[in-house]
Every structure is written in C-alpha cells, then in structure tokens.
Scaffold this active site. Sequence first.
Site, mmCIF file in Angstrom:
data_model
loop_
_atom_site.group_PDB
_atom_site.id
_atom_site.type_symbol
_atom_site.label_atom_id
_atom_site.label_comp_id
_atom_site.label_asym_id
_atom_site.label_seq_id
_atom_site.Cartn_x
_atom_site.Cartn_y
_atom_site.Cartn_z
ATOM 1 N N ASP A 63 -6.317 -1.398 -2.803
ATOM 2 C CA ASP A 63 -5.988 -2.504 -3.696
ATOM 3 C C ASP A 63 -5.824 -3.787 -2.885
ATOM 4 O O ASP A 63 -6.564 -4.005 -1.921
ATOM 5 C CB ASP A 63 -4.705 -2.159 -4.465
ATOM 6 C CG ASP A 63 -4.736 -2.657 -5.889
ATOM 7 O OD1 ASP A 63 -4.645 -3.881 -6.064
ATOM 8 O OD2 ASP A 63 -4.836 -1.835 -6.809
ATOM 9 N N HIS A 101 -0.882 -7.300 -7.070
ATOM 10 C CA HIS A 101 -1.501 -6.232 -7.852
ATOM 11 C C HIS A 101 -1.271 -4.857 -7.217
ATOM 12 O O HIS A 101 -0.868 -3.897 -7.891
ATOM 13 C CB HIS A 101 -3.000 -6.515 -7.992
ATOM 14 C CG HIS A 101 -3.714 -5.613 -8.943
ATOM 15 N ND1 HIS A 101 -4.248 -4.403 -8.558
ATOM 16 C CD2 HIS A 101 -3.999 -5.755 -10.258
ATOM 17 C CE1 HIS A 101 -4.839 -3.840 -9.606
ATOM 18 N NE2 HIS A 101 -4.698 -4.633 -10.649
ATOM 19 N N SER A 403 -5.385 -0.872 -14.849
ATOM 20 C CA SER A 403 -4.893 -0.761 -13.467
ATOM 21 C C SER A 403 -3.535 -0.097 -13.405
ATOM 22 O O SER A 403 -3.192 0.561 -12.412
ATOM 23 C CB SER A 403 -4.766 -2.154 -12.835
ATOM 24 O OG SER A 403 -6.013 -2.682 -12.515
#
Length: 677
Positions: A63, A101, A403
């Site tokens: 990520d 994220h 996600s």
Amino acid sequence: MQLFQKIIFASIIIMVALFVSSQKIQMDPPLEILLDKSAKYVGVQHPQDLGFYGKGIKVAVIDTGVDYTHPDIFGFGPDGKVIGGFDFIENDNSPQDTNGHGTEVAGIIAANGKIRGVAPEAKILAYRVSDTGESVASDLIVKAILRAIEDDADIINLSLGVNRTNDKIEDAINQAVKSGIVVVAAAGNSGPDLRTIGSPGKDPHAITVGATYNNITASLVATLEIDGKRFQVLPMVGTEKLVGPIAADITFGKYGRSSDLQGVDIMDKILLVERGSDTKDELVYFSEKEKNAANAGAKALIVYNNEPGIFLGDLKNKLEGPEYQPRIPAVSMSKEDGLELRAMLENKTSGTINTFYHPDFVSFFSSRGPVSPFYIKPNLVAPGVFVNTTSTYGMYNLTSGTSFAAPHVSGAAAILLEKSPTLNPQQIKSIISTTADPVSDTFGTLFPQEISGVGRLNITKAFDANLIISPDYAIFDLSPFVKSQTIEFDLNTIDGTKPNPTINIEFDDKIASFNHKIDGTTLSVTANIVASEIGEYQGSITVLDHTTTYHIPVLLRISDGTVRISEENGKMDFAIESEQEWSYAKISVYNQDSRLIDSISITPTESKSIMVQNSDTYWIQADLKSGKNTTSIYNTITVESVTPSFALDIGIPNQQLLMLIGIGAIVGMIGLIMYRR
C-alpha cells in the site's frame, strides 16, 4: 489505488455527530468505536472470546506504507507491530506512510490500542508502493508481492490495483499462492457498472472482496415501487429513516423550482423532478428542490439524473446554514428510470417510497463482476462504508471503499491460520467464502453473484467451520446436446472426521432439476435441463454440517450448442454441435490460472488440434460466428496424464512455437547455403 475516503461519501460524515468538524480528526474514541461495529458485525467477537487474535501470523500490507509511530500500530522491527517491509518509492527499509491509506488498512487488520483490529496480535509487513494514494505502478506491486514471498508472509492484503487485467500482477499473485500465501484483494471502487473488477481482484486464486454498508445508522437505503415494478433509488445525504413507507400519487414538477411548481397540485403527493435546470449556468441545488417541494405540501421528492446513470445526491451544501434540515425524504434515480417514470405519469400513477437502515446493502461504488466465464467474482463482501480506523500522525479516520472491506477478510484469515496453521490458501478461500451469509437488496431479493459473491463475511461461522469444500463454486453448461452434467466436490474436514452433511439445492425448478449423492468424501451434484431457455441462471447449494451452514454459488448456463472435446495424451480435438448454422469458430484453451494456452480457428469442414503439456483441468471457450452474430459456448476438460515428449514449456502457445521453429529452420537452411557458397 482503491482509495475512497475523499469521494462523495465523505459528505455523509456530517451526519455522524462525533465527527462533525472534519473527515479526519484527532479524537478520543467514544465508548463504541465504529471499527468495533464493523468487526463485531462480521462476528469477530466469538474467536476473540476464545483467545484467538491472529498471534504469530504475518500480514503483508502492500500500500502507501504504514505509520508505525501510531500508538495503535506502534513500533518497527522485531519487537514492533510492523516487523519489516520495504519502501519501493524511496528504495529504503523504512516504509513510513505519509498518505494514510496503508495505515488505515493496517489498522483494520491488526491495530491494538484505542482501536482494535480484527486480528490485533497479528504482525504487519509494510511495503510502500505509492506515496500519493492516487496511483501505483504495476511493476512496484509485482516487486512488493515477490518481496513478501521472500519475507515469508502468511497473508498479503492488496487494497489497490488497476481497472484492467495485468498479467504480471496476476502471475506474482499465483506465485504467492503456490508458495502458501493467502492473497486478499479489494474488488475496486468502479461500480455500479458490471465487469469493473481489474487486477489483482480478477485473479482466480485471490480472495476478492466487495464492500457492503456498515452496522451504523448512516447505512440508509431507499426503495420505490410502482404498480409492482421496483425502481433503483438512492437516498440523498441528509434524508432520514422513515417511520413507515409513504404511499401517494406521483406528479411531475419539471426542475423543482418555485416557478415550476406554480399551478401544480402537489399536496400530499410524491414529486418527480429532473436534476439541474434548463437555463444555462443556473444552479438549482437539491436542497432548493426539497424546500420548494416541502413548501408545496409534497410528501417526498424524487430527482432523476440529467445524464445516463444514477447518482448520489447531497442535500447539504455550502449555501445552506447549519439550521437547514430536510423536511421530506429525497431520493435520486437514473435518467433512464426517470424518463420511464415520467412517461407513466401520463396516466394516474401511485407509488410507495421508503427509507430504512440496511447494513448488508452492497455499496453502489463496489466493483462488480463477472471477470471470467469460468469462475465467480467477487468471492464475498465485507463492511467497507463508514469504517473508523487508524490514520497517520496518531489520528483516526472515518473512511469508505473496498480498500477497507478487504482487510476485514485478511484479519479473518489471520485468525483462521492461528487456529489451523496447516490450512493452505485454497482451503482458507473456501472456508471464508462458503461460510459467508447471503445478502439481499432493498426489496429482500438476493444480490446476484457478480455483485456480492456468496455474501457477507461471517468470521464466527468461518472460525467454527470444520468442512472444506472444493471447488467452492459450481458452473454448469447445458444445451439441447448436453442435457445433464455432473460436478464433483471434495468434502474434507479439518479434524479428519467423516463428513455427513445435509444437502439442499436452491434453484428454479422450471429451468433445471438437480439430484445429488455423497460417496465418502465426494459430493456429486447433477444438473438436468428442464427448459431449453437460453440464458444464465443462478442458485446455490446449501450444505449443513453439524451447526454450520455453507453456501456454494451455482451458475447454470443454457446455450443452443456445445463444444465437444476428445483428448489423448494432451492432444485436444474439437467438434461443435449447434442448433444454428455457423461458419467459423475460435477455440481458446485456458489453464486454471486463467492464462490462455492456445487458440485455433475451425470451420464446419476443417478442424485443428491443440496440445497441452501438463496434466490439469482446462477451460474451453468456443466463439461461434453465425451470420453477423457471435455466441460463446463453454466446456471444461481434465487431462489425466501427458506422456513427456519433445516439448519446451516456455510459455509460448503451440502454434507460435511451431512458427518460430519453422522460421529458425528456414534461417538455418539459408545460412547453410550461404556458407557453402
């Protein structure tokens, strides 16, 4: 990158009182944290009460990196939460997250502080492949997957990807799975259109996860039913749950401006209006349409799109003060449905509208399948809307996207591996998929497989599961030439006991009938054609073993033809039987990695063969040309044995390999002639 926290759902955060000031804030978590809601909703409490927290399991998060200074994911190195990784952006060993994220994903999996992840004692391997969270190079994803294999990861979480097929990414995933690593991939945020899942979610060996709403009051849905016809509608942000359905006549009010409603009888009716305005550069906000409708006495407002497709409207805007509160429910619908409804209003038309909470509703942004005619995607869904999790700089973030559905499944896999460390990736995939709970739309109709897979993650059932079903889906291909087909399933148990399940097959008996038998650990299910109605039909096989219920999704295709295969020592010959006259057919052979082995063209009078080098199960697709139309028919064949012969397995289809050999021979002959001269 499957990043969604800054898109349209962000505005809904205003509805949550604890997060009124900002989407991303520093806060003291309330007594009931939202991650606790999503994790508990999918049943994590049961294994945790028994002491299973993912201890000893390493989860690779590929990520934007992970902020290992966060108090809930603290420490980098052997004694920290993040025990290793690599930064492929800076090319160093410090995969620090500057975007957020990756930290959000990691927190859902394994946070252990104010917020507790699904598997809070699991360890994280962080691989930073993006710094912006907006894009990621496919070659970096591949490098990170290969590095995770070297670092002996147990699970890889891929909450990122591309909206297309990428063979290099999928080859790396297949290598990871063959190395014994469970790979979990987000489906993507390109819904609600079909065929929007790309790599890595497209890979047949990955566990592909779509997103449902969450078990919180902001998970609001809406329904609209008119004369038995159901329309898809979305509640606008700011609309609240109704005490009960609203039934009323429907009337049209152009664009919902005050001038449009003059002389129109709206009192106690449902008002239909078009989005936007017919005046250039004029802005007519949804809130204005709602206020005008409410002032005129309407019970509800429907706004249809002024361009194709549906949209999510927001009644809150910068022009409205905090004192503005919508008085009537407002929903949106597509342009296509809006024009159909408007035409219906030429006659007196009544409808029923309702808004209510529905945590298992599959979010409209969640990418859909199908991705292949030979397997089903997504595999399942999990909460991916309004999930509160860790973010950078010690903060917390309320976020949405597939996600954040995927790491719920990665955490579940960690718990299963802690309990049964000898389970392989296919077995984990089967257990997690088949124990999912089927989910329904707003009218109580099961979501199609291409939207929800088997259903919503249920960690309690997965943890208690003793039965491993392989394969974990069934696809039947029937036609007037093949009226019956049998698929065999292996029923193995984790504890080694003999299975004795109860089987129930749920399918439309007007289309096909089914029978089954169990012989030891083999379940045989036979589909028999009842009506030769060309099309695709869905159902399920329900397996009850002790107290755990498993669901095997069933896809049955009925076509007007079939492709027959005869095989000997890896040589495949093909014959087409069809009710329509055909002039040409392209035959393609795929392996279980969904890779094209070879393709040929045949005609009714001329056929060719395809050679395969390995014993395996192969998928066959025949595209038939009939006049101006092309139809596809399918089959599957298992090659039991192939006697080794002079062949090079270098990943080149046989026809191209023969061409290269022929070219080489010609070049060699020319060289020999020139040499002799």
